[in-house]
Motif scaffolding. Structure first.
Motif, PDB file in Angstrom:
ATOM      1  N   LYS A 147      32.880 120.391  68.215  1.00 16.60           N
ATOM      2  CA  LYS A 147      31.852 119.422  67.902  1.00 16.60           C
ATOM      3  C   LYS A 147      31.669 118.152  68.918  1.00 16.60           C
ATOM      4  N   THR A 148      30.512 117.730  68.794  1.00 18.69           N
ATOM      5  CA  THR A 148      30.272 116.425  69.621  1.00 18.69           C
ATOM      6  C   THR A 148      31.161 115.238  69.088  1.00 18.69           C
ATOM      7  N   LEU A 149      31.604 114.642  70.009  1.00 17.40           N
ATOM      8  CA  LEU A 149      32.666 113.403  69.654  1.00 17.40           C
ATOM      9  C   LEU A 149      31.898 112.358  69.330  1.00 17.40           C
ATOM     10  N   THR A 150      32.254 111.377  68.543  1.00 19.90           N
ATOM     11  CA  THR A 150      31.668 110.261  68.178  1.00 19.90           C
ATOM     12  C   THR A 150      32.195 109.099  69.107  1.00 19.90           C
ATOM     13  N   PRO A 151      31.547 107.919  69.232  1.00 19.81           N
ATOM     14  CA  PRO A 151      31.892 106.837  69.914  1.00 19.81           C
ATOM     15  C   PRO A 151      33.340 106.541  69.677  1.00 19.81           C
ATOM     16  N   GLU A 152      33.503 106.493  68.401  1.00 16.46           N
ATOM     17  CA  GLU A 152      35.202 105.917  68.157  1.00 16.46           C
ATOM     18  C   GLU A 152      36.109 106.985  68.768  1.00 16.46           C
ATOM     19  N   GLN A 153      35.922 108.253  68.919  1.00 15.72           N
ATOM     20  CA  GLN A 153      36.730 109.076  69.481  1.00 15.72           C
ATOM     21  C   GLN A 153      36.646 108.965  70.908  1.00 15.72           C
ATOM     22  N   ILE A 154      35.539 108.636  71.583  1.00 14.31           N
ATOM     23  CA  ILE A 154      35.480 108.361  73.184  1.00 14.31           C
ATOM     24  C   ILE A 154      35.972 107.369  73.489  1.00 14.31           C
ATOM     25  N   LEU A 155      35.909 106.146  72.798  1.00 13.76           N
ATOM     26  CA  LEU A 155      36.279 104.767  73.284  1.00 13.76           C
ATOM     27  C   LEU A 155      37.914 104.836  73.956  1.00 13.76           C
ATOM     28  N   PRO A 156      38.737 105.524  73.371  1.00 15.03           N
ATOM     29  CA  PRO A 156      40.112 105.349  73.894  1.00 15.03           C
ATOM     30  C   PRO A 156      40.087 106.112  75.148  1.00 15.03           C
ATOM     31  N   VAL A 157      39.461 106.977  75.422  1.00 19.84           N
ATOM     32  CA  VAL A 157      39.320 107.764  76.614  1.00 19.84           C
ATOM     33  C   VAL A 157      38.606 107.009  77.560  1.00 19.84           C
ATOM     34  N   VAL A 158      37.474 106.232  77.302  1.00 21.96           N
ATOM     35  CA  VAL A 158      36.856 105.232  78.293  1.00 21.96           C
ATOM     36  C   VAL A 158      37.858 104.153  78.574  1.00 21.96           C
ATOM     37  N   LYS A 159      38.671 103.816  77.640  1.00 20.61           N
ATOM     38  CA  LYS A 159      39.590 102.575  78.123  1.00 20.61           C
ATOM     39  C   LYS A 159      40.804 103.180  79.023  1.00 20.61           C
ATOM     40  N   ASP A 177      33.108  92.396  78.260  1.00 18.64           N
ATOM     41  CA  ASP A 177      33.185  92.727  76.693  1.00 18.64           C
ATOM     42  C   ASP A 177      32.125  93.671  76.354  1.00 18.64           C
ATOM     43  N   GLY A 178      32.347  94.725  75.660  1.00 20.40           N
ATOM     44  CA  GLY A 178      31.329  95.637  75.391  1.00 20.40           C
ATOM     45  C   GLY A 178      31.032  96.818  76.087  1.00 20.40           C
ATOM     46  N   VAL A 179      31.669  96.750  77.386  1.00 16.16           N
ATOM     47  CA  VAL A 179      31.030  97.901  78.248  1.00 16.16           C
ATOM     48  C   VAL A 179      31.911  99.057  77.792  1.00 16.16           C
ATOM     49  N   GLY A 180      32.750  99.166  77.548  1.00 17.13           N
ATOM     50  CA  GLY A 180      33.642 100.392  77.019  1.00 17.13           C
ATOM     51  C   GLY A 180      32.898 101.022  75.790  1.00 17.13           C
ATOM     52  N   GLU A 181      32.340 100.117  74.873  1.00 15.48           N
ATOM     53  CA  GLU A 181      31.774 100.574  73.638  1.00 15.48           C
ATOM     54  C   GLU A 181      30.448 101.130  73.936  1.00 15.48           C
ATOM     55  N   TRP A 182      29.601 100.357  75.099  1.00 12.38           N
ATOM     56  CA  TRP A 182      28.164 100.996  75.259  1.00 12.38           C
ATOM     57  C   TRP A 182      28.506 102.367  76.141  1.00 12.38           C
ATOM     58  N   ILE A 183      29.465 102.586  76.810  1.00 15.82           N
ATOM     59  CA  ILE A 183      29.624 103.765  77.463  1.00 15.82           C
ATOM     60  C   ILE A 183      29.855 104.872  76.406  1.00 15.82           C
ATOM     61  N   ALA A 184      30.729 104.654  75.492  1.00 16.06           N
ATOM     62  CA  ALA A 184      31.155 105.691  74.453  1.00 16.06           C
ATOM     63  C   ALA A 184      29.975 105.838  73.636  1.00 16.06           C
ATOM     64  N   VAL A 191      32.707 113.655  76.924  1.00 14.97           N
ATOM     65  CA  VAL A 191      33.755 113.039  77.222  1.00 14.97           C
ATOM     66  C   VAL A 191      33.533 112.942  78.882  1.00 14.97           C
ATOM     67  N   ARG A 192      32.989 114.076  79.471  1.00 16.50           N
ATOM     68  CA  ARG A 192      32.943 114.089  80.883  1.00 16.50           C
ATOM     69  C   ARG A 192      31.850 113.128  81.334  1.00 16.50           C
ATOM     70  N   LYS A 193      30.769 112.921  80.491  1.00 23.10           N
ATOM     71  CA  LYS A 193      29.671 112.102  81.144  1.00 23.10           C
ATOM     72  C   LYS A 193      30.295 110.480  80.916  1.00 23.10           C
ATOM     73  N   ALA A 194      31.104 110.368  79.961  1.00 18.38           N
ATOM     74  CA  ALA A 194      31.813 109.000  79.756  1.00 18.38           C
ATOM     75  C   ALA A 194      32.629 108.639  80.860  1.00 18.38           C
ATOM     76  N   MET A 195      33.537 109.661  81.129  1.00 10.39           N
ATOM     77  CA  MET A 195      34.597 109.253  82.503  1.00 10.39           C
ATOM     78  C   MET A 195      33.752 109.026  83.533  1.00 10.39           C
ATOM     79  N   ASN A 196      32.746 110.068  83.943  1.00 12.09           N
ATOM     80  CA  ASN A 196      32.108 109.738  84.983  1.00 12.09           C
ATOM     81  C   ASN A 196      31.294 108.653  85.149  1.00 12.09           C
ATOM     82  N   ALA A 197      30.602 108.022  83.982  1.00 14.09           N
ATOM     83  CA  ALA A 197      30.130 106.888  83.855  1.00 14.09           C
ATOM     84  C   ALA A 197      30.801 105.706  84.293  1.00 14.09           C
ATOM     85  N   VAL A 198      32.355 105.910  83.994  1.00 10.58           N
ATOM     86  CA  VAL A 198      33.486 104.829  84.107  1.00 10.58           C
ATOM     87  C   VAL A 198      33.319 104.822  85.646  1.00 10.58           C
TER      88      VAL A 198
END
Length: 421
Positions: A147-159, A177-184, A191-198
């Motif tokens: 299933k598609t991940l939620t922002p809460e599940q992706i935020l730790p990956v972004v950090k 502040d807020g960058v990680g939450e926005w990307i998530a 998740v791949r999009k999130a890490m590439n965005a980082v």
């Protein structure tokens, strides 16, 4: 970035608690050491390939990875040939990514080897496997939906990705502040999009942007780089049908907020035709006789949207969507037609009643000449009792008045007219 940070164990995986949680079936299967044929189904960037790699590390099999977009039957034959050799004494674990791109013949080439166990198949697909995977392979496999991940599940990956970059680049940089939450939130559960965005944020940030001469990754920069990545959409894929389905169901369910949300997703993807088509269908199917005037109103809005195009087309469509969502609902005519159609398909039709036929001459063999049609306007109330259905369906009743004000007014009118005749 996504490849460099790919998880190496289940504990590092993000999301999918219904698959990887303690006691869940897929986790138990992997832990057992007995690996069946598996099919992973779900959107991109949610862990299908990563999990296949983790499985490969826990099994004592020769691991082969193929992609349906580039591999062919020759690659399958080469993989099968390695089974039961010194190279793969315990068999081959084949991970076939994007199996939906394999045609039926290519998929059939796998059957014998997965049947006898020399090859264990793990296939992944972003499309519904029950539509795209050959039935014989489906019957020999177990399907698990990612299933598609939620922002809460992706935020730790972004950090974690930001920390990894600092170590990899040996550079300290600031993250607002807020960058990680926005990307998530903006990565659409990928998740791949999130890490590439980082990584893109790091590369795009000016090298000397703060008092210490280091980079500063701002929220404005994160928004600029990920502003369109939150939405998954493929006009030929499942996501398209999910969105248009939700769009119409929200209007049918009289939820204008949800209907506008899905309209916005369609317009963001530039899919104006689907937005207009489903809107017209909903006006006819779901509002129908409860507000029959809505059909020309919605048609006018659709015509206006076609004429002016995007982005202004959103204005008449927004009006029409809210109107349809908040209008009273009735599918009485739609259900009545389906019932009549079912009788036709069942062979219940029969000759048109004589009084309704387009005939003005009787042959000499007709012992009861005359059409006997009664012209309704010649009678009080412009109605007369008369059989209109064929004899075989003379007592059939398809239409039931809806409980809305419009149809109940029509029912009261005809009850009065027919009751006094």
């Amino acid at each position: 970035m996504a490849e460099r940070l790919r998880p190496q164990s289940l504990e590092d995986m993000a999301g999918q608690p219904h698959l990887f949680g303690e006691g869940r079936a897929l986790r138990s299967i992997v832990s057992s050491g007995e690996l069946p044929n598996l099919i992973f189904y779900g959107p991109s960037g949610v862990g299908k390939t990563t999990f296949a790699g983790i499985i490969a590390k826990t099994t004592n099999r020769y691991f082969v990875r193929l992609n349906g977009t580039t591999a062919g039957t020759a690659d399958i034959k080469e993989t099968v040939a390695k089974a039961d050799t010194l190279l793969a004494p315990n068999g081959v674990l084949l991970y076939l990514d994007e199996i939906q791109y394999f045609n039926k013949k290519q998929q059939q080439s796998l059957l014998e080897s997965i049947e006898n166990g020399t090859v264990t198949l793990i296939a992944s697909t972003t499309e519904n496997p029950y539509f795209y995977v050959y039935n014989a392979i489906l019957s020999r496999s177990t399907v698990f939906e990612f299933k598609t991940l939620t922002p809460e599940q992706i935020l730790p990956v972004v950090k974690r990705a930001f920390r990894f970059l600092k170590e990899e680049k040996k550079e300290s940089f600031a993250v607002e502040d807020g960058v990680g939450e926005w990307i998530a939130s903006a990565c659409g559960g990928d998740v791949r999009k999130a890490m590439n965005a980082v990584e893109l944020c790091y590369l795009s940030a000016p090298a000397e942007d703060d008092r210490d001469g280091g980079r500063v990754i701002t929220l404005a920069l994160a928004k600029e780089l990920s502003q369109r990545s939150a939405m998954r959409y493929d006009r030929e894929g499942d996501e398209h049908y999910d969105i248009v389905s939700a769009y119409q169901k929200a209007m049918r369910g009289s939820d204008p907020d949800a209907a506008l949300h899905y309209l916005a997703r369609l317009l963001e993807a530039g899919d104006l035709p689907s937005a207009m088509r489903r809107l017209m269908v909903c006006a006819c199917e779901d509002v129908g006789l409860a507000h029959p005037q809505i059909i020309p109103i919605v048609k006018a809005a659709v015509d206006a949207a076609q004429m002016i195009g995007l982005p202004e087309a959103r204005i008449p469509l927004a009006n029409a969507v809210v109107l349809v969502a908040t209008a009273p609902k009735s599918n009485s005519a739609y259900l009545a037609l389906d019932a009549a159609w079912a009788d036709i398909r069942a062979g219940k039709s029969g000759p048109i009643p004589r009084q309704l036929q387009n005939k003005h001459f009787d042959g000499a063999d007709n012992k009861n000449p005359g059409q006997f049609y009664q012209y309704a306007h010649d009678h009080p109330g412009h109605w007369v009792a008369q059989q209109y259905l064929p004899d075989v369906l003379a007592d059939a009743k398809y239409y039931e008045y809806g409980d809305n004000r419009n149809e109940q007014a029509a029912k009261a009118y005809w009850d009065r007219i027919k009751g006094t005749m």
